[in-house]
Design an enzyme around this catalytic site. Sequence first.
Site, PDB file in Angstrom:
ATOM      1  N   HIS A  17     -24.648   0.342   0.893  1.00 19.41           N
ATOM      2  CA  HIS A  17     -23.894   0.061   2.115  1.00 19.41           C
ATOM      3  C   HIS A  17     -23.258   1.341   2.644  1.00 19.41           C
ATOM      4  O   HIS A  17     -23.078   2.297   1.906  1.00 19.41           O
ATOM      5  CB  HIS A  17     -22.795  -0.974   1.851  1.00 19.41           C
ATOM      6  CG  HIS A  17     -21.655  -0.411   1.060  1.00 19.41           C
ATOM      7  ND1 HIS A  17     -21.711  -0.240  -0.308  1.00 19.41           N
ATOM      8  CD2 HIS A  17     -20.442   0.065   1.447  1.00 19.41           C
ATOM      9  CE1 HIS A  17     -20.578   0.302  -0.726  1.00 19.41           C
ATOM     10  NE2 HIS A  17     -19.788   0.510   0.310  1.00 19.41           N
ATOM     11  N   HIS A  53     -21.893   7.719   5.303  1.00 18.65           N
ATOM     12  CA  HIS A  53     -22.772   8.032   4.175  1.00 18.65           C
ATOM     13  C   HIS A  53     -22.920   6.841   3.234  1.00 18.65           C
ATOM     14  O   HIS A  53     -22.118   5.907   3.277  1.00 18.65           O
ATOM     15  CB  HIS A  53     -22.220   9.227   3.388  1.00 18.65           C
ATOM     16  CG  HIS A  53     -20.921   8.911   2.702  1.00 18.65           C
ATOM     17  ND1 HIS A  53     -19.706   9.021   3.331  1.00 18.65           N
ATOM     18  CD2 HIS A  53     -20.658   8.470   1.452  1.00 18.65           C
ATOM     19  CE1 HIS A  53     -18.735   8.655   2.488  1.00 18.65           C
ATOM     20  NE2 HIS A  53     -19.290   8.314   1.342  1.00 18.65           N
TER      21      HIS A  53
END
Length: 180
Positions: free
Chosen positions: A123, A38
Amino acid sequence: MRTFVAIEISNNKVIDSIKNIQNKIKIDAKPIDVKNLHFTLQFLGEISDETSKKIIHALNTIEFSNFNINLIGIGAFPKPKFPRVVWIGTDENGGNMLTQLAKKVEKVLEPLGFSPDKPFKPHITVFRIKKKIGDITKELDSQKMIDFGIQEITSFKLKKSELTFSGPIYSDLEEIKAKK
């Protein structure tokens, strides 16, 4: 309960290409379970049930449209010579869209006393490194510009994280869908 706001990775082609890289890169680190991949928009920490209701209400005021992110490249925080985390990045446009969404989350949660512990950097963590493993520049350089595919962003979630001996267990508290 320990909570965070996140966008999950659900595109199976993207997940498979991340899994391939986790198998290909030979470093002494714990790969993140692919079901837990995630983007963290904001980490909130420990909250009460009452606070979670206020957070859910605030998050539901956010309006955003669907957008795509191209997952590209690989790197390490704080740097490849002393890695703690190995991550996958995004294309510039998708990263900007993620950053705008993270700022909307930050703005609606600020009145509730939440502020990010560090600036948002788009990221996905793919490895966590608990001990000193030395310089991994060479391992990462060979994969630096790999293209993992495109993930469509149609929602984000308030998630609960239960830390266990075998790793975190995430569960959804609320899903906020794109308006268009």
